[in-house]
Design a protein around this motif. Structure first.
Motif, PDB file in Angstrom:
ATOM      1  N   ALA A 105       0.750  -1.101   0.181  1.00 38.05           N
ATOM      2  CA  ALA A 105      -0.097   0.203  -0.138  1.00 38.05           C
ATOM      3  C   ALA A 105       0.721   1.103  -0.019  1.00 38.05           C
ATOM      4  O   ALA A 105       0.492   2.243  -0.446  1.00 38.05           O
ATOM      5  N   THR A 106       1.976   1.154   0.437  1.00 36.39           N
ATOM      6  CA  THR A 106       2.891   2.481   0.665  1.00 36.39           C
ATOM      7  C   THR A 106       3.998   2.469  -0.476  1.00 36.39           C
ATOM      8  O   THR A 106       4.829   3.487  -0.452  1.00 36.39           O
ATOM      9  N   ASP A 107       3.920   1.409  -1.248  1.00 36.56           N
ATOM     10  CA  ASP A 107       5.090   1.288  -2.355  1.00 36.56           C
ATOM     11  C   ASP A 107       4.720   2.123  -3.434  1.00 36.56           C
ATOM     12  O   ASP A 107       3.573   1.776  -4.293  1.00 36.56           O
ATOM     13  N   ASP A 108       5.250   3.161  -4.160  1.00 33.64           N
ATOM     14  CA  ASP A 108       5.103   3.810  -5.060  1.00 33.64           C
ATOM     15  C   ASP A 108       5.605   3.477  -6.479  1.00 33.64           C
ATOM     16  O   ASP A 108       5.445   4.054  -7.537  1.00 33.64           O
ATOM     17  N   THR A 109       5.947   2.168  -6.436  1.00 35.95           N
ATOM     18  CA  THR A 109       6.621   1.675  -7.656  1.00 35.95           C
ATOM     19  C   THR A 109       5.604   0.857  -8.510  1.00 35.95           C
ATOM     20  O   THR A 109       4.496   0.804  -7.818  1.00 35.95           O
ATOM     21  N   ASP A 110       5.962   0.301  -9.397  1.00 30.74           N
ATOM     22  CA  ASP A 110       4.936  -0.582 -10.285  1.00 30.74           C
ATOM     23  C   ASP A 110       5.225  -2.001  -9.986  1.00 30.74           C
ATOM     24  O   ASP A 110       4.679  -2.838 -10.468  1.00 30.74           O
ATOM     25  N   ARG A 111       5.636  -2.117  -8.899  1.00 29.38           N
ATOM     26  CA  ARG A 111       5.992  -3.710  -8.453  1.00 29.38           C
ATOM     27  C   ARG A 111       4.261  -4.214  -7.960  1.00 29.38           C
ATOM     28  O   ARG A 111       3.553  -3.592  -7.587  1.00 29.38           O
ATOM     29  N   LEU A 112       4.113  -5.382  -8.633  1.00 33.60           N
ATOM     30  CA  LEU A 112       2.864  -5.759  -8.503  1.00 33.60           C
ATOM     31  C   LEU A 112       2.693  -6.845  -7.286  1.00 33.60           C
ATOM     32  O   LEU A 112       1.620  -6.772  -6.733  1.00 33.60           O
ATOM     33  N   ARG A 113       3.695  -7.774  -7.109  1.00 36.77           N
ATOM     34  CA  ARG A 113       3.548  -8.994  -6.258  1.00 36.77           C
ATOM     35  C   ARG A 113       4.334  -8.947  -4.868  1.00 36.77           C
ATOM     36  O   ARG A 113       5.232  -8.419  -4.715  1.00 36.77           O
ATOM     37  N   TYR A 114       3.597  -9.297  -3.802  1.00 40.68           N
ATOM     38  CA  TYR A 114       4.172  -8.971  -2.740  1.00 40.68           C
ATOM     39  C   TYR A 114       3.996 -10.651  -1.659  1.00 40.68           C
ATOM     40  O   TYR A 114       3.159 -10.657  -1.331  1.00 40.68           O
ATOM     41  N   PRO A 115       5.133 -11.272  -1.818  1.00 42.81           N
ATOM     42  CA  PRO A 115       4.697 -12.559  -0.943  1.00 42.81           C
ATOM     43  C   PRO A 115       4.778 -12.286   0.467  1.00 42.81           C
ATOM     44  O   PRO A 115       5.560 -11.305   0.832  1.00 42.81           O
ATOM     45  N   ALA A 116       4.100 -13.029   1.434  1.00 43.34           N
ATOM     46  CA  ALA A 116       3.971 -12.558   2.582  1.00 43.34           C
ATOM     47  C   ALA A 116       4.065 -13.970   3.544  1.00 43.34           C
ATOM     48  O   ALA A 116       3.452 -14.810   3.113  1.00 43.34           O
ATOM     49  N   GLY A 117       5.043 -14.039   4.368  1.00 47.29           N
ATOM     50  CA  GLY A 117       5.607 -15.085   5.239  1.00 47.29           C
ATOM     51  C   GLY A 117       6.612 -15.882   4.648  1.00 47.29           C
ATOM     52  O   GLY A 117       6.949 -15.787   3.217  1.00 47.29           O
ATOM     53  N   ALA A 118       7.568 -16.675   5.321  1.00 52.74           N
ATOM     54  CA  ALA A 118       8.699 -17.381   4.900  1.00 52.74           C
ATOM     55  C   ALA A 118       8.638 -18.240   3.911  1.00 52.74           C
ATOM     56  O   ALA A 118       9.152 -18.506   2.799  1.00 52.74           O
ATOM     57  N   ASP A 119       7.403 -19.064   3.898  1.00 53.89           N
ATOM     58  CA  ASP A 119       7.131 -19.922   2.911  1.00 53.89           C
ATOM     59  C   ASP A 119       6.601 -19.390   1.798  1.00 53.89           C
ATOM     60  O   ASP A 119       7.234 -19.862   0.554  1.00 53.89           O
ATOM     61  N   ALA A 120       6.023 -18.379   1.685  1.00 51.30           N
ATOM     62  CA  ALA A 120       5.573 -17.710   0.409  1.00 51.30           C
ATOM     63  C   ALA A 120       6.880 -17.127  -0.205  1.00 51.30           C
ATOM     64  O   ALA A 120       6.862 -17.137  -1.540  1.00 51.30           O
ATOM     65  N   VAL A 121       7.714 -16.418   0.584  1.00 51.47           N
ATOM     66  CA  VAL A 121       8.978 -15.841   0.242  1.00 51.47           C
ATOM     67  C   VAL A 121       9.765 -16.959  -0.588  1.00 51.47           C
ATOM     68  O   VAL A 121      10.382 -16.672  -1.465  1.00 51.47           O
ATOM     69  N   ALA A 122       9.925 -18.111   0.143  1.00 54.43           N
ATOM     70  CA  ALA A 122      10.717 -19.356  -0.553  1.00 54.43           C
ATOM     71  C   ALA A 122      10.016 -19.515  -1.737  1.00 54.43           C
ATOM     72  O   ALA A 122      10.763 -19.979  -2.633  1.00 54.43           O
ATOM     73  N   LEU A 123       8.774 -19.614  -1.992  1.00 52.61           N
ATOM     74  CA  LEU A 123       8.093 -20.162  -3.065  1.00 52.61           C
ATOM     75  C   LEU A 123       8.352 -19.152  -4.259  1.00 52.61           C
ATOM     76  O   LEU A 123       8.486 -19.584  -5.448  1.00 52.61           O
ATOM     77  N   ALA A 124       8.290 -17.823  -3.955  1.00 54.18           N
ATOM     78  CA  ALA A 124       8.505 -16.767  -5.028  1.00 54.18           C
ATOM     79  C   ALA A 124       9.887 -16.613  -5.429  1.00 54.18           C
ATOM     80  O   ALA A 124       9.927 -16.386  -6.614  1.00 54.18           O
ATOM     81  N   ALA A 125      10.955 -17.378  -4.687  1.00 53.98           N
ATOM     82  CA  ALA A 125      12.191 -17.012  -5.288  1.00 53.98           C
ATOM     83  C   ALA A 125      12.460 -18.417  -6.005  1.00 53.98           C
ATOM     84  O   ALA A 125      13.081 -18.106  -7.185  1.00 53.98           O
TER      85      ALA A 125
END
Length: 125
Positions: A105-125
């Motif tokens: 909500a506070t990021d003013d870039t065009d980034r679309l996806r924000y994984p949340a949690g260690a497991d989601a971050v690992a999957l996103a990588a």
């Protein structure tokens, strides 16, 4: 700013979650397109993708065991999957999701996806 919350099931194929994954993928596609459409008006659209969060109350939304929905023919296939869900090596906490929503909500870039949690971050990588 539009922030939609989907799930980490959109980051990697997972067994026994086809219908759930399809519903979350629909939101992902919608939000990705919406981000393009709203950009002309100075509005951003973002996605937060939480991982498995067993401490949340989402599981209380149903009054039966998910295992009871598995047809007998799938029982041998499903048993080790449910066993793995019972003892996940990484999970997502409520605070992980709140922090990801805030970042989105506070990021003013065009980034679309924000994984949340260690497991989601690992999957996103």
């Amino acid at each position: 700013m539009v922030v939609n919350v989907t799930s980490s099931v959109t980051l990697a194929p997972m067994p026994l979650a086809a219908a759930y994954t399809a519903s979350k993928q629909a939101i992902e596609g919608f939000t990705g397109s919406l981000a393009h459409e709203l950009a002309a008006f100075g509005v951003r659209a973002k996605l937060v993708e939480p991982g498995y969060a067993p401490t949340t109350r989402f599981s209380q939304n149903i009054d039966f065991a998910i295992e009871d929905m598995i047809p007998e023919a799938y029982a041998d296939f499903a048993a080790p999957i449910f066993a793995a869900f019972a003892n996940p090596p990484m999970t997502t906490k409520e605070t992980d999701v709140a922090e990801a929503v805030f970042r989105a909500a506070t990021d003013d870039t065009d980034r679309l996806r924000y994984p949340a949690g260690a497991d989601a971050v690992a999957l996103a990588a």
